[in-house]
Write an enzyme that holds these catalytic residues in place. Sequence first.
Site, mmCIF file in Angstrom:
data_model
loop_
_atom_site.group_PDB
_atom_site.id
_atom_site.type_symbol
_atom_site.label_atom_id
_atom_site.label_comp_id
_atom_site.label_asym_id
_atom_site.label_seq_id
_atom_site.Cartn_x
_atom_site.Cartn_y
_atom_site.Cartn_z
ATOM 1 N N ARG A 54 0.782 -1.335 -0.131
ATOM 2 C CA ARG A 54 -0.063 0.054 -0.101
ATOM 3 C C ARG A 54 0.858 1.226 0.052
ATOM 4 O O ARG A 54 0.302 2.249 -0.241
ATOM 5 C CB ARG A 54 -1.065 0.005 1.338
ATOM 6 C CG ARG A 54 -1.702 1.120 1.266
ATOM 7 C CD ARG A 54 -3.092 1.060 2.107
ATOM 8 N NE ARG A 54 -2.886 0.127 3.381
ATOM 9 C CZ ARG A 54 -2.405 0.519 4.333
ATOM 10 N NH1 ARG A 54 -1.805 1.883 4.463
ATOM 11 N NH2 ARG A 54 -2.129 -0.154 5.459
ATOM 12 N N TYR A 105 -16.467 18.232 -14.797
ATOM 13 C CA TYR A 105 -16.748 16.844 -14.680
ATOM 14 C C TYR A 105 -17.655 16.660 -13.404
ATOM 15 O O TYR A 105 -17.178 16.833 -12.184
ATOM 16 C CB TYR A 105 -15.406 15.859 -14.356
ATOM 17 C CG TYR A 105 -15.727 14.455 -14.291
ATOM 18 C CD1 TYR A 105 -16.045 13.749 -15.286
ATOM 19 C CD2 TYR A 105 -15.629 13.778 -12.881
ATOM 20 C CE1 TYR A 105 -16.585 12.437 -15.089
ATOM 21 C CE2 TYR A 105 -15.690 12.487 -12.864
ATOM 22 C CZ TYR A 105 -16.203 11.641 -13.940
ATOM 23 O OH TYR A 105 -16.620 10.404 -13.746
ATOM 24 N N ASP A 175 -7.250 20.031 -14.079
ATOM 25 C CA ASP A 175 -7.550 18.564 -14.420
ATOM 26 C C ASP A 175 -7.317 18.717 -16.139
ATOM 27 O O ASP A 175 -7.909 19.382 -16.822
ATOM 28 C CB ASP A 175 -9.174 18.613 -14.496
ATOM 29 C CG ASP A 175 -9.607 17.068 -14.676
ATOM 30 O OD1 ASP A 175 -8.968 16.296 -15.558
ATOM 31 O OD2 ASP A 175 -10.548 16.577 -14.100
ATOM 32 N N LYS A 200 -8.783 7.495 -19.308
ATOM 33 C CA LYS A 200 -9.254 8.111 -20.347
ATOM 34 C C LYS A 200 -8.178 7.922 -21.600
ATOM 35 O O LYS A 200 -7.835 6.852 -21.846
ATOM 36 C CB LYS A 200 -9.990 9.526 -20.133
ATOM 37 C CG LYS A 200 -10.615 9.737 -19.084
ATOM 38 C CD LYS A 200 -12.460 9.063 -19.210
ATOM 39 C CE LYS A 200 -12.963 8.914 -17.873
ATOM 40 N NZ LYS A 200 -13.362 10.335 -17.238
#
Length: 378
Positions: A54, A105, A175, A200
């Site tokens: 992690r 978004y 972004d 994306k």
Amino acid sequence: MTEPTLDGLRAETLAVTSGRPERQVDAPFNQPAVFASTYVGSHHPDDGDLGYGRYANPTWHALERAIGGLEGGRALTFSSGMAAAHAIVELLPASATVVLPTNCYLGVSALIDQRAALLNWTVRRVLVSDTAAVISAAENADLLWIESPTNPTIEVADLPALAAAVSETAIVVADNTFATPLLQQPLSQKAHLVLHSATKLMSGHSDALLGAVVVRSDRDDLYDRLEVTRRVHGAVPGVMESYLVLRGLRTLVLRLERAQENAAILAERLDRHPAVCRTRFPGLPNDPGHEVASRTMAGFGSLMAIELADAVTANAFIDRLNLWVHATSLGGVESTLERRRRWRSELLTVPEGLVRMSVGIEHVEDLWTDLEQALAVS
Ligand SMILES: *Cc1c(COP(=O)(O)O)cnc(C)c1O
């Protein structure tokens, strides 16, 4: 797409060469997927830099070197774009003031509303294309969130002007999911943080969820806080996903070149089509974002939107398509489209008849033939 980047190599080269293992005889040429929840330990805390699955993973690190190299900063990867966005908003204290694009978004808008309700934030929403309004809203703000071009309305922000005006007083986040570092590099324009939904265009094959934050190299303080947040929240990227996104990134330059070439041709034809009320694509000279995009971006991207008369017309158009796939998400090699208001939660500022289009790398005439036959009867 040929500007030299920080270390002298151009983006086309970095996309192929960065994040590879050291060259040693018989070592793998590509960074392998290292599936490990734990690593062999030592009594001394300073030995080794991995520790636990992690905290660190060699496959994440390879992808982070590649994304960081392209954006010109230090990257941290997360389990999704939203996990990365969450880590960014966790930087803010209670009673903070946040400036957000009116259209952006949906998930980011919902995330900020949720945190605002819990933490007594003031949220100011402004049209990101209105430079003066954004700068004025950002006065005394703690964070300016820029998304450009915006999802799904394809509005363009004057990123260099906004970041120059605001970055001394507020954290500036860009972004960069739609533009990718090939078309704009916000950190070199004074933004502090870049967000990516690597799900994306970066990944490009519609088969992996992954997010990244890239931190400007003089803001190790922000990098360290984001890294601790990733550790303690645990929204770490999957190893397989990291491998897939790095593999996708190798061909980003070619995919984006073809997709945006296709998008430019289709936008121009759609704009002239009598059934289309409006075509939103910054490459069109009549688009409100054209001047800013021409000045600040190295290309117009592969995303566009058309507006049809209403929801019924748009749905009928979508149902008549054969090649284009009706699907959410974007940025894959395949052309997809979506009437965004089909989602009950979509922002009401998005028109009912707006269809967002993610142009892929198919032959442009096949894409056009399909659109034309589906528009003809509407
Ligand atoms: C998809 C998207 C996100 C969220 O990313 P996920 O990987 O789906 O969590 C954030 N910003 C933009 C612009 C997006 O398109």
